[in-house]
Motif scaffolding. Structure first.
Motif, short mmCIF file in Angstrom:
data_model
loop_
_atom_site.label_atom_id
_atom_site.label_comp_id
_atom_site.label_asym_id
_atom_site.label_seq_id
_atom_site.Cartn_x
_atom_site.Cartn_y
_atom_site.Cartn_z
N LEU A 8 -109.30 -16.56 13.26
CA LEU A 8 -108.11 -17.31 12.83
C LEU A 8 -107.16 -16.56 12.05
O LEU A 8 -106.01 -16.59 12.32
N ARG A 9 -107.54 -15.67 11.26
CA ARG A 9 -106.62 -14.59 10.53
C ARG A 9 -105.85 -13.85 11.59
O ARG A 9 -104.60 -13.79 11.28
N ARG A 10 -106.73 -13.52 12.70
CA ARG A 10 -106.02 -12.55 13.51
C ARG A 10 -104.66 -13.12 14.42
O ARG A 10 -103.76 -12.98 14.62
N GLU A 11 -105.31 -14.60 14.65
CA GLU A 11 -104.15 -15.47 15.24
C GLU A 11 -103.01 -15.54 14.55
O GLU A 11 -101.89 -15.70 15.00
N VAL A 12 -103.12 -15.85 13.26
CA VAL A 12 -102.04 -16.26 12.26
C VAL A 12 -101.26 -14.88 12.20
O VAL A 12 -100.10 -15.09 12.36
N ILE A 13 -101.84 -13.92 11.90
CA ILE A 13 -100.83 -12.57 11.75
C ILE A 13 -100.32 -12.33 13.06
O ILE A 13 -99.01 -11.67 13.30
N PRO A 35 -86.56 -14.42 5.74
CA PRO A 35 -86.69 -14.82 4.62
C PRO A 35 -87.56 -16.27 4.73
O PRO A 35 -88.57 -16.86 4.22
N ARG A 36 -87.02 -17.20 5.90
CA ARG A 36 -87.42 -18.75 6.13
C ARG A 36 -88.78 -18.57 6.87
O ARG A 36 -89.62 -19.47 6.33
N LEU A 37 -88.97 -17.64 7.63
CA LEU A 37 -90.37 -17.51 8.24
C LEU A 37 -91.53 -17.07 7.23
O LEU A 37 -92.38 -17.68 7.05
N HIS A 38 -90.88 -16.01 6.41
CA HIS A 38 -92.08 -15.65 5.57
C HIS A 38 -92.24 -16.74 4.30
O HIS A 38 -93.54 -17.16 4.09
N ALA A 45 -100.31 -20.34 2.97
CA ALA A 45 -101.10 -19.18 2.51
C ALA A 45 -102.61 -19.92 1.91
O ALA A 45 -103.64 -19.20 2.24
N SER A 46 -102.44 -20.87 1.42
CA SER A 46 -103.45 -21.35 0.24
C SER A 46 -104.66 -22.22 1.44
O SER A 46 -105.51 -22.74 1.09
N LEU A 47 -104.15 -22.55 2.63
CA LEU A 47 -105.00 -23.44 3.60
C LEU A 47 -106.23 -22.70 3.61
O LEU A 47 -106.36 -21.49 4.10
N THR A 48 -107.45 -23.22 3.61
CA THR A 48 -108.76 -22.86 3.92
C THR A 48 -109.39 -23.65 4.90
O THR A 48 -110.54 -23.19 5.49
#
Length: 70
Positions: A8-13, A35-38, A45-48
């Motif tokens: 999942l981390r690879r997909e998000v990146i 900046p809006r994308l970031h 980022a806190s989603l688990t």
């Protein structure tokens, strides 16, 4: 706190990088888009929970399709 799924981390990146690349051709400019994308990704980022992360990836894919249509 559980460790995030590496796939999942690879997909998000990957989707983040794709959107960054598409942002270079964004009509309002890369300096407006980045900046809006970031901020959008940082706010999630806190989603688990895997379901929530998958929902975010689906949303990012939708945004990607919309940008490609411009």
């Amino acid at each position: 706190m559980t460790t995030p799924n590496p796939a999942l981390r690879r997909e998000v990146i990957a989707i983040y990088k794709e959107l960054l690349n598409l942002g270079k051709a964004y009509p309002l400019g890369y300096d407006y888009f980045r900046p809006r994308l970031h901020k959008a990704f940082a706010s999630n980022a806190s989603l688990t929970d895997e379901k929530d992360i998958r929902k975010g990836i689906e949303r990012a894919e939708f945004v990607k399709k919309e940008i490609e249509a411009l």
